[in-house]
Design a protein around this motif. Structure first.
Motif, PDB file in Angstrom:
ATOM      1  N   LEU A 101      10.141  40.074 -10.821  1.00 13.18           N
ATOM      2  CA  LEU A 101      11.126  39.186 -10.210  1.00 13.18           C
ATOM      3  C   LEU A 101      11.273  37.891 -11.000  1.00 13.18           C
ATOM      4  O   LEU A 101      12.396  37.381 -11.176  1.00 13.18           O
ATOM      5  N   ARG A 102      10.158  37.380 -11.498  1.00 12.45           N
ATOM      6  CA  ARG A 102      10.219  36.182 -12.339  1.00 12.45           C
ATOM      7  C   ARG A 102      11.029  36.443 -13.592  1.00 12.45           C
ATOM      8  O   ARG A 102      11.790  35.571 -14.051  1.00 12.45           O
ATOM      9  N   GLU A 105      14.876  36.371 -12.617  1.00 12.61           N
ATOM     10  CA  GLU A 105      15.476  35.298 -11.826  1.00 12.61           C
ATOM     11  C   GLU A 105      16.607  34.583 -12.553  1.00 12.61           C
ATOM     12  O   GLU A 105      17.606  34.176 -11.934  1.00 12.61           O
ATOM     13  N   TYR A 155      13.652  36.099  -3.308  1.00 13.59           N
ATOM     14  CA  TYR A 155      14.332  35.993  -4.603  1.00 13.59           C
ATOM     15  C   TYR A 155      15.826  36.284  -4.471  1.00 13.59           C
ATOM     16  O   TYR A 155      16.630  35.765  -5.251  1.00 13.59           O
ATOM     17  N   PHE A 159      17.875  33.243  -5.771  1.00 15.31           N
ATOM     18  CA  PHE A 159      18.506  33.494  -7.072  1.00 15.31           C
ATOM     19  C   PHE A 159      19.643  34.521  -7.019  1.00 15.31           C
ATOM     20  O   PHE A 159      20.335  34.720  -8.014  1.00 15.31           O
ATOM     21  N   LEU A 161      19.261  37.816  -6.554  1.00 11.64           N
ATOM     22  CA  LEU A 161      18.895  39.128  -7.093  1.00 11.64           C
ATOM     23  C   LEU A 161      19.303  40.230  -6.121  1.00 11.64           C
ATOM     24  O   LEU A 161      18.950  40.194  -4.942  1.00 11.64           O
TER      25      LEU A 161
END
Length: 300
Positions: A101-102, A105, A155, A159, A161
């Motif tokens: 996920l990082r 992002e 997330y 962001f 996602l």
């Protein structure tokens, strides 16, 4: 009609669902990049890379652009095992997923859709559950699934996602080879291959939703479409008791089954009867005519 996916990434591609998804997408002419921790691939005709999802260096090298979807099936599994190896489950199942996920992002809404398989084990139980039903983690494994679901929600909100969580009850079937059934069916079939009676806890009256792996793969393909809202979806199927499943397998193989006392450690984590209400999924992708275990018994 949904457009054909450009390319798919599957993490945990050597596992039960991963192998079948890879085969399914390749049969549709969709390129598959397969990732797993083992040196050797068990997937068919996919570009394979060994990876450690806990290695920060791997995620720095990983290029997510160009994928229509990323299926994240990697991680440790097993209810009792998760208590013995709690630290490893938290590090791998949650930490490894957070690293993906990082990595995504900065792409925001343009990121590949993340498809994450969750489990009936996140629920408290009950005769019928929908996505709003009470959750309860009876194991570290279940807690890791809940944590990953919550990470996806966070997330997505922060962001943008895109994601889909598919909560699966009991999968069945094998499209690739023999001797590879999973979970409840895998346990029963292992007894048959060993020439031993199938053991059923108590009177075998515990009832759950069983879903064909073929249906799971088809649903996963349909969930990639951008028109499917991000969120959590129950996967449906047909309900059977453990006794009914054992009797079907015995009728096919000539094996026998026996009732054994319910182990106390298993009783403490058992949720009892559970039927998955898939109405939300039906509304998002169209109704699925699920295959019955009784009609697919030769594929297990």
């Amino acid at each position: 009609m949904m457009s054909k996916p450009a390319k798919i990434a599957i993490f945990g591609a050597n596992g039960y669902i991963g192998r079948h998804l890879s085969r399914h997408f390749l049969s549709l002419g969709v390129p598959v990049d397969a990732f797993d921790v083992q040196e050797e691939p068990r997937v068919e005709s996919a570009a394979y890379s060994r990876c450690d999802i806990c290695d920060a260096g791997f995620w720095e090298r990983f290029e997510p652009r160009g994928y229509s979807a990323i299926f994240f099936l990697a991680g440790l599994s097993g209810v009792e095992r998760s208590f013995r190896e709690a630290e490893a489950f938290l590090k791998v199942n949650i930490g490894g997923f957070a690293s993906l996920l990082r990595r995504l992002e900065d792409m925001g809404e343009a990121a590949p859709r993340i498809v994450f398989p969750s489990s009936r084990l996140v629920y408290d139980g009950g005769s019928t559950v929908d996505e709003s039903s009470l959750r309860r983690s009876r194991s570290v494994y279940a807690a890791s699934k809940v944590a990953c679901e919550e990470l996806l929600s966070a997330y997505h909100d922060r962001f943008g996602l895109p994601y889909v969580v598919l909560r699966i009850c009991v999968p069945f079937g094998d499209l690739s080879d023999s001797g590879y059934s999973y979970g409840t069916i895998g346990f029963f079939m292992s007894k048959v291959r060993e020439g031993k009676p199938i053991t059923v806890y108590g009177d075998g009256s515990c009832r759950k939703t069983y879903t064909s792996i073929d249906d799971i793969c088809d649903i996963a393909v349909r969930c990639i479409d951008a028109s499917v809202p991000s969120g959590v979806y129950n996967v449906g199927g047909h309900e059977y008791t453990l006794r009914e499943v054992a009797e079907m397998i015995c009728a096919r193989t000539g094996a026998t089954w026996v009732s054994v006392p319910f182990p106390e450690e298993a009783r403490r984590v058992e949720m009892g009867n559970i039927a998955m209400d898939s109405g939300r999924l039906d509304a998002a992708i169209g109704k699925t005519e699920y295959r019955r275990l009784s009609d697919s018994i030769d594929s297990i």
